[in-house]
Design a protein around this motif. Sequence first.
Motif, mmCIF file in Angstrom:
data_model
loop_
_atom_site.group_PDB
_atom_site.id
_atom_site.type_symbol
_atom_site.label_atom_id
_atom_site.label_comp_id
_atom_site.label_asym_id
_atom_site.label_seq_id
_atom_site.Cartn_x
_atom_site.Cartn_y
_atom_site.Cartn_z
ATOM 1 N N SER A 1 63.758 -1.436 14.680
ATOM 2 C CA SER A 1 63.051 -0.919 15.853
ATOM 3 C C SER A 1 62.351 -2.037 16.608
ATOM 4 C CB SER A 1 62.034 0.141 15.413
ATOM 5 O OG SER A 1 61.218 0.528 16.480
ATOM 6 N N GLU A 2 61.660 -2.906 15.887
ATOM 7 C CA GLU A 2 60.921 -4.001 16.520
ATOM 8 C C GLU A 2 61.864 -4.984 17.213
ATOM 9 O OE1 GLU A 2 57.758 -4.348 16.828
ATOM 10 O OE2 GLU A 2 57.002 -2.781 15.499
ATOM 11 N N THR B 1 60.803 2.635 20.376
ATOM 12 C CA THR B 1 60.435 2.875 18.980
ATOM 13 C C THR B 1 60.805 4.291 18.554
ATOM 14 O OG1 THR B 1 58.555 1.378 19.298
ATOM 15 C CG2 THR B 1 58.540 2.739 17.321
ATOM 16 N N GLU C 1 63.075 -3.480 20.468
ATOM 17 C CA GLU C 1 61.991 -3.500 21.450
ATOM 18 C C GLU C 1 61.850 -4.900 22.046
ATOM 19 O OE1 GLU C 1 57.219 -2.380 21.757
ATOM 20 O OE2 GLU C 1 58.314 -2.010 19.894
ATOM 21 N N SER D 1 53.446 2.761 16.225
ATOM 22 C CA SER D 1 54.262 2.073 15.233
ATOM 23 C C SER D 1 55.488 2.929 14.908
ATOM 24 C CB SER D 1 53.459 1.840 13.948
ATOM 25 O OG SER D 1 53.360 3.041 13.199
ATOM 26 N N PHE D 2 56.454 2.336 14.267
ATOM 27 C CA PHE D 2 57.676 3.039 13.868
ATOM 28 C C PHE D 2 57.346 4.286 13.061
ATOM 29 C CE2 PHE D 2 61.232 3.688 10.908
ATOM 30 C CZ PHE D 2 62.304 3.734 11.784
ATOM 31 N N TYR E 1 63.612 5.353 15.779
ATOM 32 C CA TYR E 1 63.162 6.171 14.639
ATOM 33 C C TYR E 1 64.053 7.401 14.481
ATOM 34 C CZ TYR E 1 60.129 9.378 12.012
ATOM 35 O OH TYR E 1 59.641 10.280 11.099
ATOM 36 N N SER F 1 62.082 -0.393 10.077
ATOM 37 C CA SER F 1 61.057 -0.719 11.075
ATOM 38 C C SER F 1 61.369 -2.040 11.782
ATOM 39 C CB SER F 1 59.667 -0.785 10.420
ATOM 40 O OG SER F 1 59.585 -1.837 9.485
#
Length: 436
Positions: A13-14, A193, A17, A39-40, A197, A10
Amino acid sequence: MFESLKKKFSRTSEKLEEELIEEGQQENNVQEESGKRFSFFSFGRKEEAEEDESSLLPEAAKTFDEKEPEAAEETSGEDDDKEKKSGFLSKFRKSSKDDEETPEEDDKEEKSRFWNRNKENKEDISADGEATGGVFSFIREKTIQKKHVEDILFDLEMELLQGDVAMEVATEVVESVKENLVGKKIKRSNDITEFTYLALKNAVSDIIDIPGKSMTEMIEEKKAQGEPLVVMFVGINGTGKTTTIGKLANYYLKKGYTPVIAASDTFRAGAIEQVTHHADNVGVKIIKHQKGSDPAAVAFDAVEHARAQKKELVLIDTAGRMQTNTNLMDEMKKIKRVSKPDLVIFVGDALTGNDATEQSKKFNEAIDIDGVILTKADADSKGGASLSIGYVIKKPIMFLGMGQGYDDIMEYDAGWMLNQLFSEDEQGEISDEIQS
């Protein structure tokens, strides 16, 4: 399970981003809009919710507005566009009392805004992991490039190695994710995201799914031939090998089969007593000789007993030994030669991470194992062994030990494992550690 791995995924991913939105800010190519921020792990929940309908995941190539019309709805007209842009810019504009701040301080504040919105919207996060507000879109469609992911994926690789993931596995994950992400065109922050994922999930899916027959299928095949399935267990001391044999005897007894256990660890009287204790507890026959007797002879007698009594399964316990002990490894080869097992299974402790993977490699080189059972998988937060061991030796994980009781064992299922790695379970919200 696997909380540490999930956080690493996660965070990746953040970070991506954040990277893309900050670049969009510098290019004056990003605006904030109303809608749901995913969210992820919310994509995993969508998979479960839409299991019997058209899945979200196969439509990854679509822009996000095709999947979430309400979230993607945009106002038309130049006036509305101007309003949006000014609204976004005002978020980062300094107040009058901050006019004297230096440009460096202003930049620092601007960069922190992206992550501060997570805190500001925390109370608005719903049970399904979606949050209102904080959704960004790119005025001009943006493409993920190598420069956007290289540093982020390098960090991920280092974190995977620190989490006891084997080097070849960490490298494979990173290369696969890079291949899947680079070139993807994005319109909204939610797209970033989702694509991350999907890229991570696809990479892990390829690694953990090692094909192989289940033990249950093999028992049925041998039964049709009028023969028992003979399974020999190897591993070092302390991994839970003998307890696992008791669990498997109980597991197959409840399935309607009749197992027999061979106490072929004759080097220690305590080992014979221990496996006898498990056999008595679950109610199966045990074949044993005196301490110091020939381990191969015990295994042979157990196989002959199973044939004579029409029992379907022979479970051979062997002495726990280090993979570097040549004499004991030679003795193990003799047991294999005499008993002719259909399966040789390495039993490893999931909590030992890289040690379990290295041990499995040595045993595989010495005796050619057919599969793996990982014990203590339920307590494994790192997930290094579970992710690595099958891929490294190219042999399937067959069972997972999930607790202390005789019923606490399950047949390995790659789909179930993938779900554990890419769903929040009882964790709730994504950890605050994703914030910079």
